[in-house]
Scaffold this active site. Structure first.
Site, short mmCIF file in Angstrom:
data_model
loop_
_atom_site.label_atom_id
_atom_site.label_comp_id
_atom_site.label_asym_id
_atom_site.label_seq_id
_atom_site.Cartn_x
_atom_site.Cartn_y
_atom_site.Cartn_z
CG HIS A 143 -0.17 0.02 2.53
ND1 HIS A 143 0.41 1.16 3.07
CD2 HIS A 143 0.13 -0.98 3.40
CE1 HIS A 143 1.00 0.87 4.20
NE2 HIS A 143 0.86 -0.43 4.43
CD GLU A 194 2.21 -5.79 8.33
OE1 GLU A 194 2.53 -7.00 8.37
OE2 GLU A 194 2.81 -4.94 7.64
#
Length: 212
Positions: A11, A88
């Site tokens: 990202h 994550e």
């Protein structure tokens, strides 16, 4: 074709990346620089630099990844499927804390140990298993296809280890930058093969490395 191809992208930058704070599962949005990186990435995902007929677009369900996917892949005209399994690592009680301070008090070393427990979080081994199973599930679901995936620095680190057959505690040769492009394949046999790693030529400036 006896393998499924992945283009795995981190990202864009968030304020917490810039501040070097652990994000984990806390849903921090892109900052203006991160939005610009996603826009630069969109240009890179056009021919002639990217001549791939993408079949599926997948993202972590955290907004920093999903928003990067929306900006960078909108021109491909395909929906973005979100997977919580591609989040994550869950850093539990350490989420939101300053990475440098965690090093000062010796927590960083524990976080990098394969089986060290984290209160309300995942061990590194648990995280590795989650990511391996997530990608192998996707590879089975979309066998032989070309898949664009937007996720996180830790996820890319696990993919690198699986492709390069590195242990969880082995040092990695370089950082994982925001919106870096990483290509690998998973074969029907279960073998992971690295193609290209850490492509960032589309960025005019480098961003902070792989803290969340």
């Amino acid at each position: 074709m006896n393998y499924t191809s992945f283009w795995l992208i981190r990202h864009g930058e968030t304020d917490w990346n810039a501040q070097r704070r652990l994000q984990g599962w806390i849903d921090i949005p892109l900052n203006p620089k991160g939005v610009r990186q996603a826009e630069q990435l969109a240009l890179a995902l056009h021919p002639p630099g990217f001549n791939v007929n993408v079949d599926v677009i997948i993202s972590s369900d955290l907004s920093r990844a999903a928003e990067t996917a929306r900006i960078a892949s909108g021109h491909l005209g395909k929906p973005v499927e979100t997977y919580a399994s591609l989040r994550e690592r869950n850093y539990g009680i350490y989420e939101g804390q300053d990475w440098a301070k965690l090093e000062e008090i010796g927590v960083q070393a524990a976080l990098r140990s394969a089986d060290a427990p984290i209160t309300n979080g995942e061990t590194l081994q648990e995280f590795n298993t989650r990511i391996r199973q997530a990608f192998e599930h996707i590879a089975t679901l979309h066998a032989g296809q070309k898949i664009l995936v937007f996720s996180h620095g830790g996820v890319i680190d696990m993919a690198w280890r699986l492709c390069d057959q590195q242990t969880l505690e082995a040092p990695r040769p370089g950082p994982i930058l925001n919106t870096s492009i990483n290509e690998f394949s998973i074969y029907e046999s279960g073998k992971w093969v690295m193609r290209e790693w850490g492509k960032t030529a589309h960025l005019d400036t480098v961003a902070f490395d792989d803290v969340g």
